[in-house]
Motif scaffolding. Structure first.
Motif, PDB file in Angstrom:
ATOM      1  N   ARG A 431       0.849  -1.193   0.000  1.00  0.00           N
ATOM      2  CA  ARG A 431       0.000   0.000   0.000  1.00  0.00           C
ATOM      3  C   ARG A 431       0.888   1.248   0.000  1.00  0.00           C
ATOM      4  N   PRO A 432       0.568   2.239  -0.817  1.00  0.00           N
ATOM      5  CA  PRO A 432       1.373   3.470  -0.798  1.00  0.00           C
ATOM      6  C   PRO A 432       1.264   4.172   0.561  1.00  0.00           C
ATOM      7  N   ILE A 433       2.355   4.754   0.993  1.00  0.00           N
ATOM      8  CA  ILE A 433       2.393   5.448   2.290  1.00  0.00           C
ATOM      9  C   ILE A 433       2.019   6.904   2.050  1.00  0.00           C
ATOM     10  N   PRO A 434       0.951   7.390   2.679  1.00  0.00           N
ATOM     11  CA  PRO A 434       0.527   8.776   2.452  1.00  0.00           C
ATOM     12  C   PRO A 434       1.497   9.774   3.066  1.00  0.00           C
ATOM     13  N   GLU A 435       1.420  11.018   2.596  1.00  0.00           N
ATOM     14  CA  GLU A 435       2.248  12.073   3.172  1.00  0.00           C
ATOM     15  C   GLU A 435       1.762  12.382   4.585  1.00  0.00           C
ATOM     16  N   LYS A 436       2.695  12.776   5.420  1.00  0.00           N
ATOM     17  CA  LYS A 436       2.348  13.098   6.805  1.00  0.00           C
ATOM     18  C   LYS A 436       3.223  14.253   7.274  1.00  0.00           C
ATOM     19  N   LYS A 437       2.908  14.762   8.450  1.00  0.00           N
ATOM     20  CA  LYS A 437       3.658  15.890   8.983  1.00  0.00           C
ATOM     21  C   LYS A 437       5.099  15.469   9.272  1.00  0.00           C
ATOM     22  N   TRP A 438       5.989  16.459   9.265  1.00  0.00           N
ATOM     23  CA  TRP A 438       7.417  16.168   9.361  1.00  0.00           C
ATOM     24  C   TRP A 438       7.786  15.436  10.633  1.00  0.00           C
ATOM     25  N   PHE A 439       7.094  15.755  11.749  1.00  0.00           N
ATOM     26  CA  PHE A 439       7.468  15.135  13.013  1.00  0.00           C
ATOM     27  C   PHE A 439       6.958  13.702  13.127  1.00  0.00           C
ATOM     28  N   MET A 440       6.207  13.226  12.127  1.00  0.00           N
ATOM     29  CA  MET A 440       5.765  11.833  12.124  1.00  0.00           C
ATOM     30  C   MET A 440       6.632  10.963  11.220  1.00  0.00           C
ATOM     31  N   GLU A 441       7.654  11.547  10.626  1.00  0.00           N
ATOM     32  CA  GLU A 441       8.557  10.768   9.789  1.00  0.00           C
ATOM     33  C   GLU A 441       9.374   9.811  10.659  1.00  0.00           C
ATOM     34  N   PRO A 442       9.672   8.615  10.136  1.00  0.00           N
ATOM     35  CA  PRO A 442      10.450   7.646  10.932  1.00  0.00           C
ATOM     36  C   PRO A 442      11.776   8.201  11.447  1.00  0.00           C
ATOM     37  N   THR A 443      12.449   9.045  10.661  1.00  0.00           N
ATOM     38  CA  THR A 443      13.740   9.589  11.103  1.00  0.00           C
ATOM     39  C   THR A 443      13.588  10.405  12.378  1.00  0.00           C
ATOM     40  N   ILE A 444      12.547  11.256  12.429  1.00  0.00           N
ATOM     41  CA  ILE A 444      12.325  12.076  13.623  1.00  0.00           C
ATOM     42  C   ILE A 444      11.922  11.197  14.794  1.00  0.00           C
ATOM     43  N   ILE A 445      11.085  10.200  14.556  1.00  0.00           N
ATOM     44  CA  ILE A 445      10.672   9.289  15.622  1.00  0.00           C
ATOM     45  C   ILE A 445      11.876   8.553  16.188  1.00  0.00           C
ATOM     46  N   VAL A 446      12.781   8.150  15.312  1.00  0.00           N
ATOM     47  CA  VAL A 446      13.988   7.437  15.761  1.00  0.00           C
ATOM     48  C   VAL A 446      14.839   8.336  16.657  1.00  0.00           C
ATOM     49  N   LEU A 447      15.037   9.577  16.254  1.00  0.00           N
ATOM     50  CA  LEU A 447      15.867  10.487  17.041  1.00  0.00           C
ATOM     51  C   LEU A 447      15.235  10.815  18.396  1.00  0.00           C
ATOM     52  N   LEU A 448      13.918  10.950  18.434  1.00  0.00           N
ATOM     53  CA  LEU A 448      13.251  11.293  19.684  1.00  0.00           C
ATOM     54  C   LEU A 448      13.055  10.087  20.599  1.00  0.00           C
ATOM     55  N   GLY A 449      13.057   8.886  20.005  1.00  0.00           N
ATOM     56  CA  GLY A 449      12.723   7.697  20.791  1.00  0.00           C
ATOM     57  C   GLY A 449      13.720   7.360  21.876  1.00  0.00           C
ATOM     58  N   GLY A 450      14.978   7.770  21.736  1.00  0.00           N
ATOM     59  CA  GLY A 450      15.989   7.390  22.711  1.00  0.00           C
ATOM     60  C   GLY A 450      16.203   8.373  23.838  1.00  0.00           C
ATOM     61  N   ILE A 451      15.500   9.519  23.806  1.00  0.00           N
ATOM     62  CA  ILE A 451      15.756  10.558  24.807  1.00  0.00           C
ATOM     63  C   ILE A 451      15.323  10.109  26.201  1.00  0.00           C
ATOM     64  N   LEU A 452      14.093   9.635  26.337  1.00  0.00           N
ATOM     65  CA  LEU A 452      13.615   9.217  27.658  1.00  0.00           C
ATOM     66  C   LEU A 452      14.371   8.009  28.210  1.00  0.00           C
ATOM     67  N   PRO A 453      14.610   6.950  27.422  1.00  0.00           N
ATOM     68  CA  PRO A 453      15.433   5.860  27.960  1.00  0.00           C
ATOM     69  C   PRO A 453      16.816   6.321  28.407  1.00  0.00           C
ATOM     70  N   PHE A 454      17.436   7.216  27.645  1.00  0.00           N
ATOM     71  CA  PHE A 454      18.737   7.734  28.066  1.00  0.00           C
ATOM     72  C   PHE A 454      18.614   8.530  29.357  1.00  0.00           C
ATOM     73  N   GLY A 455      17.529   9.303  29.474  1.00  0.00           N
ATOM     74  CA  GLY A 455      17.316  10.068  30.699  1.00  0.00           C
ATOM     75  C   GLY A 455      17.165   9.202  31.934  1.00  0.00           C
ATOM     76  N   SER A 456      16.710   7.960  31.747  1.00  0.00           N
ATOM     77  CA  SER A 456      16.518   7.072  32.892  1.00  0.00           C
ATOM     78  C   SER A 456      17.814   6.406  33.338  1.00  0.00           C
ATOM     79  N   ILE A 457      18.872   6.459  32.508  1.00  0.00           N
ATOM     80  CA  ILE A 457      20.101   5.737  32.860  1.00  0.00           C
ATOM     81  C   ILE A 457      21.344   6.619  32.872  1.00  0.00           C
ATOM     82  N   PHE A 458      21.244   7.897  32.504  1.00  0.00           N
ATOM     83  CA  PHE A 458      22.483   8.634  32.287  1.00  0.00           C
ATOM     84  C   PHE A 458      23.256   8.875  33.589  1.00  0.00           C
TER      85      PHE A 458
END
Length: 585
Positions: A431-458
């Motif tokens: 199925r074609p992937i529709p356009e979405k807002k920039w902050f829903m792109e996988p690249t942005i999700i990947v970069l934001l996903g590690g902040i909280l786990p890092f905050g719990s162990i730093f």
């Protein structure tokens, strides 16, 4: 032989027997009066570069007159960590005082003078061992007023004993001599024996630093991470339950409509990608291999932490590393089982290639970096240079232990859980992937996903870094176990939320996104290592810098693979759950 079996429960005896085969030496920690006590000289190196170490006698020190000594066996872990035990030649007998005695003399020519001045200028200090108890001493000092260089020539050893066992050792460096060409420098030693009430099991406690590791900041960081877990789990549960309930209600309402009304309606959300959400991930060989390696790393990490808590492995030279190698090799079927079964469920055909990739992924990364640093260590003549025999031993472990066991795990995994059990059919055409807002792109999700786990162990990262890169012995493995559990929970919660938003945007590329979003925790850890290097250490030189950033890179990659697997495992269960509860036409 070292009496390590008394430190662990009886259920671990079999495990320790395997370790103790390589730990055997001439001492059993029990001495009779006047029995020989060996003083081992280990390494010498600059104080600010802990890993830049050299053989003690690489400096022009001289040995004692005693030459006869029993054979000493080193473990694999000691070899990899650069332990270079050499007999000092000093005559020491149990419970027998030794007055100040000259044992050798060094005449300073240009070469020896230059070596000693360089060592003093760079704050060299050395390490010794008596009955496996470490002792540290400084080579010399600089007189700031006159700018002259001095070397300490007298070693005063105060040894505490309880019954027939040594429980304490202290070194006092006395008698400094100016370093001048042509001078004959006499080296002397003295041994004083004192009765002590310290029990043998507690003799290592003096090397620990409770004021540092059990500081209120450490306890507060653990409490803060625990509260973050409670808040995050509650928030995720509330948001997802309420949101999913609305989604289920909307999809149930859509099911009651006829085809015409459904076509005219505004359908959107994660249900629309049910025909593609279980599509195999891109690069299935690599993906299955990193997931299998991640499960393997989680099991090894948890096992080593538990063994260290029960057995106090931090008190023995190289024991933690030896244990990690043994556990990694013994649990290799876990890697094959999870990687092979996932690859089979994704429809992979070249399973032998996947199995070999999975078996050698982590060893290749670790050994590749170790061998690269080894060339620099050889150039510097450092004790960290890995002997050729040790390289052969590690290679044999990979080829003849890890690879066959991974093969066994792969065969079992493909047979037991290698069939797809998806709740939805996979469409033939993506199925074609529709356009979405920039902050829903996988690249942005990947970069934001590690902040909280890092905050719990730093905060815990600071204590771990300090224990490895500075002169602290990390012993609070109970804290590490708690932080490990917190990291798993936070990582799973964050990746589930990230995946839900991604699927709701009708983007079905959740496998790699969930893995990389969780694995990005390691990216922030590696960034933190730059801050720690610049602001918290005084390291310098090519060897120490390469060693630091090389092994921090290996550590971050391993942590990333482990965290990524945690995130993928939790997200996979979540995706299966939500799609199995919705009726799909």
């Amino acid at each position: 032989m070292k009496n390590t079996l008394t430190r662990v429960p009886k259920l671990l005896c079999v495990f320790y027997l395997a370790i103790c085969v390589t730990r055997a030496d001439e001492h059993d920690h029990v001495y009779e009066e006047k029995e020989e006590v060996v003083l081992w000289m280990n390494t010498v190196g600059p104080y600010h570069n802990r890993q830049e170490t050299y053989r003690y006698f690489s400096l022009p020190f001289c040995r004692g007159k005693k030459e006869a000594i029993s054979h000493y066996h080193e473990t694999l872990g000691e070899n990899l960590q650069g332990v270079e035990l050499e007999f000092s030649g000093l005559d020491i007998d149990y419970a027998v005082d030794k007055p100040q005695t000259k044992y050798c003399e060094v005449e300073l020519n240009d070469e020896k003078l230059g070596a000693f001045i360089y060592a003093v200028k760079n704050h060299y200090w050395y390490q010794m061992y008596i009955d496996d108890l470490p002792i540290w001493g400084i080579v010399g000092e600089i007189d700031d007023a006159s700018g002259k260089y001095y070397i300490w020539t007298h070693k005063k050893l105060e040894v505490g004993y309880n019954g027939k066992q040594i429980v304490d050792v202290n070194l006092t460096s006395d008698v400094k001599v100016e370093l001048t060409k042509g001078v004959n420098i006499p080296f002397t030693y003295q041994v004083l024996w004192k009765k002590s009430s310290v029990p043998f099991k507690a003799r290592f406690d003096k090397y620990l630093d409770p004021s540092f590791f059990q500081h209120r900041i450490h306890w507060f960081s653990i409490f803060n991470s625990f509260m973050m877990v409670i808040f995050l789990v509650g928030l995720v549960t509330m948001i997802l339950l309420r949101t999913l309930r609305k989604d289920y209600a909307r999809y149930s309402k859509d099911e009651d409509l006829d085809d015409m009304e459904r076509d005219l309606g505004d359908e959107y959300g994660w249900k629309q990608v049910h025909g593609d959400v279980f599509r195999p991930a891109s690069y299935p060989t690599v993906f299955a291999s990193v997931i299998g390696s991640g499960y393997h790393m989680m099991l090894v990490s948890l096992s080593v932490i538990m063994f260290t808590i029960w057995g106090h492995l931090y008190t023995d030279r190289g024991s933690i590393l030896s244990t990690a190698i043994f556990v990694y090799a013994a649990t290799a079927p876990i890697n094959g089982y999870f990687g092979g079964s996932l690859y089979s469920r994704m429809g992979g055909k070249n399973w032998i290639k996947q199995m070999v990739t999975s078996a050698f992924l982590i060893p290749f990364i670790v050994c590749g970096m170790a061998f690269f640093i080894n060339f620099i260590a050889i150039y510097y003549h450092a004790s960290r240079a890995i002997p050729f025999g040790t390289m052969v031993s590690v290679s044999c472990i990979c080829l003849f232990v890890i690879l066959p066991l991974t093969l066994v795990g792969t065969i079992v995994g493909r047979a037991v859980s290698g069939q797809p059990n998806y709740p939805c059919r996979v469409n033939a055409v993506p199925r074609p992937i529709p356009e979405k807002k920039w902050f829903m792109e996988p690249t942005i999700i990947v970069l934001l996903g590690g902040i909280l786990p890092f905050g719990s162990i730093f905060i815990e990262m600071y204590f771990i870094f300090t224990s490895f890169w500075a002169y602290k012995i990390y012993y609070v493995f109970g804290f590490m176990l708690l932080v490990f559990v917190i990291l798993i929970i936070v990582t799973v919660c964050v990746t589930i939320v990230c995946t839900y938003f991604l699927l709701n945007a009708e983007d079905y590329r959740w496998q790699w996104t969930s893995f990389l979003a969780a694995a990005s925790t390691a990216f922030y850890v590696y960034l933190y290592s730059f801050y720690y290097f610049i602001f918290k250490t005084k390291m310098y030189g090519l060897f120490q810098t390469t060693f630091y950033f090389g092994y921090m890179g290996v550590f971050s990659i391993g942590l990333g693979i482990m965290c990524g697997t945690m995130g993928y495992a939790g997200t996979s269960a979540f995706v299966h759950k939500i799609y199995s509860t919705v009726k799909i036409d």
